[in-house]
Scaffold this motif. Structure first.
Motif, PDB file in Angstrom:
ATOM      1  N   UNK A   1      -9.295  -0.416 -46.553  1.00 16.66           N
ATOM      2  CA  UNK A   1      -8.456  -0.371 -45.363  1.00 16.66           C
ATOM      3  C   UNK A   1      -8.346   1.061 -44.838  1.00 16.66           C
ATOM      4  N   UNK A   2      -8.176   2.012 -45.765  1.00 15.74           N
ATOM      5  CA  UNK A   2      -8.109   3.416 -45.371  1.00 15.74           C
ATOM      6  C   UNK A   2      -9.402   3.856 -44.699  1.00 15.74           C
ATOM      7  N   UNK A   3     -10.531   3.427 -45.261  1.00 18.12           N
ATOM      8  CA  UNK A   3     -11.832   3.782 -44.669  1.00 18.12           C
ATOM      9  C   UNK A   3     -11.953   3.220 -43.256  1.00 18.12           C
ATOM     10  N   UNK A   4     -11.512   2.002 -43.046  1.00 20.59           N
ATOM     11  CA  UNK A   4     -11.609   1.392 -41.714  1.00 20.59           C
ATOM     12  C   UNK A   4     -10.686   2.085 -40.724  1.00 20.59           C
ATOM     13  N   UNK A   5      -9.518   2.549 -41.190  1.00 33.17           N
ATOM     14  CA  UNK A   5      -8.648   3.316 -40.301  1.00 33.17           C
ATOM     15  C   UNK A   5      -9.351   4.597 -39.855  1.00 33.17           C
ATOM     16  N   UNK A   6     -10.072   5.205 -40.782  1.00 33.50           N
ATOM     17  CA  UNK A   6     -10.816   6.414 -40.423  1.00 33.50           C
ATOM     18  C   UNK A   6     -11.923   6.089 -39.426  1.00 33.50           C
ATOM     19  N   UNK A   7     -12.550   4.911 -39.578  1.00 28.20           N
ATOM     20  CA  UNK A   7     -13.571   4.505 -38.615  1.00 28.20           C
ATOM     21  C   UNK A   7     -12.957   4.310 -37.240  1.00 28.20           C
ATOM     22  N   UNK A   8     -11.773   3.714 -37.167  1.00 27.27           N
ATOM     23  CA  UNK A   8     -11.108   3.553 -35.871  1.00 27.27           C
ATOM     24  C   UNK A   8     -10.859   4.915 -35.225  1.00 27.27           C
ATOM     25  N   UNK A   9     -10.452   5.877 -36.039  1.00 19.76           N
ATOM     26  CA  UNK A   9     -10.220   7.220 -35.499  1.00 19.76           C
ATOM     27  C   UNK A   9     -11.516   7.816 -34.967  1.00 19.76           C
ATOM     28  N   UNK A  10     -12.617   7.622 -35.691  1.00 24.81           N
ATOM     29  CA  UNK A  10     -13.907   8.136 -35.232  1.00 24.81           C
ATOM     30  C   UNK A  10     -14.330   7.457 -33.925  1.00 24.81           C
ATOM     31  N   UNK A  11     -14.120   6.142 -33.839  1.00 30.78           N
ATOM     32  CA  UNK A  11     -14.466   5.419 -32.621  1.00 30.78           C
ATOM     33  C   UNK A  11     -13.669   5.961 -31.442  1.00 30.78           C
TER      34      UNK A  11
END
Length: 337
Positions: free
Chosen positions: A124-134
Motif C-alpha cells: 500500500x505504501x509503494x502504491x501511494x508513492x506511485x500515486x505521488x509520482x503520477x
C-alpha cells in the motif's frame, strides 16, 4: 525505518522500474484482475481469524496492477481545458498527501510483525508513492505551478498517523468516486484525461478495502485492555479529520504567490469539475452508487468501509427533507401572494 526496498516487499523504488507491458491484452487483463477478486478460502472470513488475515493480504497482492497507472501517455489539452486543470485548487495538497501517506504507511509497516499484514501495508505504501509520482509527472506535463513540498518527517506516533491516513482516505475516496463519475458524465474534461486517472480511483478503492479489513483484524486480535484507549484514539482521529476539513491550507511558492487549498474539495468542489447542476442529496446518491459499483468485484465476505457511507445517507436524507419542506413553504408563499 530501513530502506524502501526492504519495506516494499521487493517492489522497485520507482514505478519507472516496473516491466513494460508485453501487449494491450496484458494491460486489459491486469486491469480486470485489479477490479475482481474472490478468495479460494471457503466459509466465512471472520475478522481476527487466520483465514481473514490471509484473505486481506492475498486480495491486495493479487489485485496489484503493474501497468496502470504506471504507463501514462498524457493527452494534449486545448487551452480552455488546460486552464480548467491547472486552476483546480488541489494539486499541491494532492501531491503532499500522497507523499505523507507513503511515509506513514511505510513507517507503520516497519512496526508490523505479522508477515501477511506487513506485506499488504508495505505494498500500500509503494502504491501511494506511485500515486505521488503520477501526480508529479502530470504537474510537470501540464506545467502546473506548485508550492515547494515540505519535508516529509517520520511521525512520532506511528499508529496515530496511520489511522489518520486510513480514515482520511476512506472519506476522500468515497466522495471522489462520485465527483469523478460526475466529471466523466459531464464531459467537462476530455475522456482521454479521465481514463488516465481511472486506475488511480480503483486503486484508492483497494486501499480503503484493505484499511477497513486491517482495522477489523487489528481490533479482533488486540488485547482487551488496549481496546478502550484504541477506540478513544479512533474517535480523536475522527475529530481531527472533521476539524481539518473545515479549514483551508495555505502555502507560498518560490515567487511569493499564495496557494490556497480546500481540504474538503471532494465534497465542495463539484462545480470545479463539471458543468452539471446537481443538488447535495443527488450527489450523495451518486457517491453511494459509485461506492457500491467499485467494491462490487471484490469478495463480498471482506468488510467495506461503512462510516462515510452512513454519514452520506444522513446528509442525503436531511437534504431530501429540507428540499421537501422548503418546497412547501415556497408553494404556500406563492399562494399567499
Amino acid at each position: 525505518m530501513g530502506s524502501l526496498s526492504d519495506i516494499y516487499s521487493h517492489l522497485p523504488e520507482s514505478m519507472d522500474d516496473l516491466p513494460a507491458p508485453p501487449n494491450a491484452e496484458a494491460v486489459a487483463e491486469a486491469d480486470f484482475r485489479a477490479r475482481h477478486w474472490l478468495s479460494p478460502i471457503r466459509g466465512p472470513l471472520k475478522p481476527g481469524s487466520e483465514e481473514h488475515k490471509r484473505a486481506l493480504a492475498a486480495m491486495f497482492r493479487d489485485t496489484f496492477n503493474p501497468y496502470k497507472p504506471s504507463v501514462i501517455d498524457w493527452p494534449k489539452l486545448d487551452p480552455e481545458t488546460l486552464h480548467r486543470v491547472t486552476s483546480l485548487p488541489i494539486w499541491d495538497i494532492a501531491v503532499q498527501t500522497e507523499g505523507k501517506a507513503r511515509l506513514r504507511m511505510a513507517a507503520y509497516a516497519s512496526l508490523v510483525t505479522d508477515p501477511d499484514v506487513k506485506d499488504a501495508i508495505s505494498r500500500n505504501a509503494w502504491e501511494e508513492n506511485r500515486h505521488k509520482e503520477v501526480l508529479s509527472k502530470m504537474v510537470a506535463a501540464y506545467n502546473i505551478p506548485m508550492a515547494p513540498e515540505p519535508p516529509y518527517v517520520e511521525p512520532k506516533d506511528v499508529e496515530w498517523a496511520y489511522l489518520v491516513t486510513g480514515f482520511s482516505e476512506c472519506v476522500d475516496s468515497f466522495f471522489a468516486f462520485g465527483m469523478f463519475e460526475l466529471a466523466k458524465r459531464s464531459g467537462y474534461f476530455p475522456e482521454a484525461l479521465t481514463d488516465t486517472f481511472e486506475p488511480i480511483m480503483q486503486e484508492e478503492c483497494r486501499h480503503i478495502l484493505l484499511f477497513a479489513n486491517w482495522l477489523a483484524w487489528y481490533r479482533a486480535v488486540m488485547p482487551w485492555w488496549r481496546r478502550p484507549f484504541f477506540e478513544a484514539k479512533v474517535w480523536a482521529v475522527w475529530g481531527f479529520l472533521a476539524y481539518e476539513r473545515m479549514s483551508l491550507a495555505r502555502t507560498v511558492d518560490d515567487s511569493g504567490q499564495v496557494h490556497t487549498q480546500d481540504n474538503n474539495f471532494t465534497v465542495t468542489g463539484t462545480k470545479e469539475v463539471t458543468n452539471i447542476q446537481i443538488s447535495l442529496p443527488d450527489f450523495m446518491d451518486l457517491c453511494l452508487e459509485e461506492d457500491d459499483r467499485r467494491f462490487a468485484g471484490y469478495d463480498p465476505r471482506l468488510l467495506r468501509p461503512t462510516t462515510t457511507p452512513a454519514i452520506a445517507k444522513v446528509i442525503r436524507n436531511v437534504g431530501r427533507v429540507w428540499e421537501f419542506t422548503s418546497g412547501i413553504f415556497k408553494a404556500n408563499g406563492k399562494k399567499a401572494a
